[in-house]
Each structure stands twice: as C-alpha cells, then as structure tokens.
Design a protein around this motif. Structure first.
Motif: not given
Length: 400
Positions: A243-247, A373-394
C-alpha cells in the motif's frame, strides 16, 4: 456454579483486592503470547541460516504455530474438565513457557517445528482461559475493562515486545528472543500461582454436548462477525508495505512508522474500549467499532492518493478498531454461553476464527495482487468485508 466459599477461593470481599493483581498477571502472560505469535516471522532469516534451511521452510514455523493455535486449542479447551479451569490456565502457561524455552534449545529444525506447534496450542488455551478467568474474578461492572486489559496485553506484546525481542536477537542470536518470551511467561506464571483465586467450575459436560455450541445460532453469528472482521483487518495488515509502495509510486518509504501506528492504535483501542464495554451494550459497541473499522479502511486509499504520511491517521483508527472489537465480541460469547458454562470454549473458537480470517484475508489479497488488481481496490474490498460484518451484526441485533 461459582464456588467462592471453598477453601482457598476468593470471597466477595477479597475479590476487589485480588482483581488488580490477577488480571494484570494474566495480561503479562498475554504480552508474552503476543510476542510469541509474531516474533518467529522476524527471526526467519536467522533461523534459516542457523539450521541451513530455506526461507520458505523457515516460514513453516509461523504456519505450525498458527494452525496449532487455531485448530488445536479449541479441542484442548473442550477436553478440559469443568473443575480444572484454574489448573488448566496455569498448566497452559507452564507448557507455553517450557515450549518456548525448549525452542531456544532445539537441536534441529524438525524439533523446532514441533515445539512451535506445541507453543501454539498452549497459547490458544491460555488466552481463552485467561479471558474467562479475568471476567470471573472481576466485578460485573468491570468485566469489560478486565477483558480489555488482556487484549491490550496481547497487543502490547505484538507492538512493543516483538521489536524488543528482535533487537535482542540481533545481538545475542535468535534463541535469545525465545528466552525472553519464556522469561516473561515464567514471571506471569509465578505470580498467578500465588495470586489467582479458585475459579468458578464449569458444569460437567460431555465433549459431544460441548461441541453442540456450534449449533447455537447466536454463537455462530458472533464467530462469523469475528471472521469477517479479521479478514478485513488482520488480512489487510499483511499489505501495508504494498500500500505504501502504491501511494509513493514505488519510491522508498520506511514501513516501520506505519506498522507502529497500527500497533499503537491497537494498544489504545484495547485499553480504552474496556471503559465503554462496561457502560454500553456489547452488540451496540460491536456495531460502532465495525463502523469505525469500515470508515478507516475506506479512508486509506483516499489519504494515500494525497500523501502516504496522511495514511497514519486512518491506520491508527484501523488498528484501534481491529483490536478493540474482540472485547465486546468475547463479552457476547461469555453471556451467550453463561447458562451452559462453556464460554471459555466459545472464546477459543473465536480466536480460531481470528486466525482463520487472517489467513483468508492474506491469501485472498495475495491472489488479487497476482491478478494485477489495483491496490486501492484491494483496500476497498477489505472495507466491503468490514461493512458486511457490520450488516450481519445489525441484522442479528434486530432479529434478537
């Protein structure tokens, strides 16, 4: 049922006096565990040279530890008799100490591999029983703080202990790092032998009935939330350097400050969440933390697009949320299985979910990078998984 009236047990009047020492001592053991979990990765070049094996083979030391931790410790906890909670905690820590000391003396790589697996099982058993013990000796209004202290000890061992042990290894050899881990574990063991009171006995239950907790829908949801959060948080941690290298467009930038930011955030999150855990309902606190985790991951590529150094703020929040989450998660597991008395087994399974999630996240991210895959998409994917955990909890909170 709790047996505080038995000889040697802590009475209600004495529990307040015992709590600070017992919980702090368990946290010291967790500090040593945090070191043991991650130090081998840093020692791989030294170990590979010492035993004349490849780096790929040396990496199997980490695999042996984590697989044994994730797969072996729940079975060991399940087999533990209900009245042996205190003895189980002490024996797990003793085995952990001996396994790390023996690792430093290993005559060959095969022996070292087996000893790291043994240390992994002991670590998982100790943490599961340690969290349950901390909650048992704490007053009801302090249980969240007690669990937070244990998780903070483990986070501190990772962030502060691992660099310290690696510095020691550079000067005195790779075995010195493991001797340090063993010494800290022995210190915690000596203190707990004197200060840990008799713990509440879990009901005598057959192994088949203990494993029936996997049919508990509430437990399964909690474990799935932990798994998804680990995929997003611990899995993404593997890719801080890319991620740092991409930035920076490939320009050299030291990764250490960013790893320290993540770890220090983890220490702060583990410690501070204890206060809120005793005042806010655990499901609500879990939802808040998952939201912060998702937002922090979303902010990473946005900050990286401007400057790599701007990522320090979301990285701190990411580390804090990732480590803090397990305090309300463990609270929910203990509450869900209070009547059955197998909360310690549920916690062991939760730790397994974290290790499995970390492995899935790292493997999935590596595959996506291999597919360019571009690095930003990998991070966005992690955010989507975190959001899925939130949705499941809700959804679970509304259905409950």
């Amino acid at each position: 049922m709790s047996d505080y009236s038995s000889p040697g047990a802590a009475t209600p009047a004495s529990r307040a006096a015992v709590l600070p020492a017992a919980v702090h001592l368990i946290a010291i053991g967790a500090f040593a565990l945090g070191m043991a979990s991650y130090v081998t990765a840093g020692l791989m070049p030294l170990i590979a040279g010492a035993f004349a094996v490849s780096m790929a083979m040396a990496a199997q030391l980490v695999t042996a530890f984590t697989l044994a931790y994730g797969l072996g410790s729940p079975l060991a906890v399940a087999l533990l008799p209900g009245r042996a909670q205190r003895a189980g905690l002490l024996w797990a820590l003793a085995v952990f100490v001996l396994a790390n000391g023996a690792s430093a003396l290993a005559p060959d790589f095969g022996a070292l591999l087996a000893l790291r697996a043994l240390a992994g099982i002991a670590s998982g058993v100790y943490l599961a029983l340690g969290i349950a013990a901390a909650a048992a000796v704490a007053a009801p209004e302090q249980r969240g703080k007690a669990i937070g202290m244990i998780m903070g000890g483990m986070a501190s061992g990772t962030v502060l202990g691992v660099p310290l042990s690696l510095l020691l290894a550079e000067r005195l050899g790779w075995a010195a790092a493991l001797w340090l881990v063993a010494a800290l574990g022995a210190l915690a063991l000596a203190g707990l032998l004197c200060r840990l009171p008799v713990l509440p006995a879990a009901p005598a239950t057959a192994l088949r009935r203990k494993l029936a907790l996997l049919a508990d829908g509430q437990v399964l949801v909690i474990l799935l939330v932990s798994l998804l959060a680990a995929i997003a948080s611990l899995g993404m941690y593997t890719f801080v350097a890319p991620l740092l290298a991409w930035s920076t467009g490939g320009a050299a930038l030291p990764v250490t400050p960013f790893l320290w930011a993540w770890g220090l955030g983890g220490i702060a999150g583990s410690m501070l969440v204890g206060y809120w855990a005793d005042k806010v309902a655990a499901p609500t606190l879990t939802q808040t933390i998952l939201l912060l985790l998702a937002l922090a991951l979303c902010a990473l590529p946005l900050a990286a697009a401007w400057s790599a150094w701007l990522m320090l703020a979301p990285i701190v929040l990411w580390g804090a949320a990732g480590w803090a989450l397990q305090v309300p998660q463990n609270q929910q597991l203990l509450a869900a299985r209070a009547a059955q008395g197998d909360g310690n087994l549920a916690i062991a399974l939760n730790e397994s979910a974290l290790y499995l999630g970390s492995a899935i996240g790292a493997a999935s991210g590596g595959l996506l990078l291999l597919l360019d895959w571009p690095m930003w998409l990998l991070v966005a994917g992690a955010a989507v998984v975190a959001a899925a955990a939130l949705l499941l909890q809700l959804c679970h909170a509304r259905s409950g």
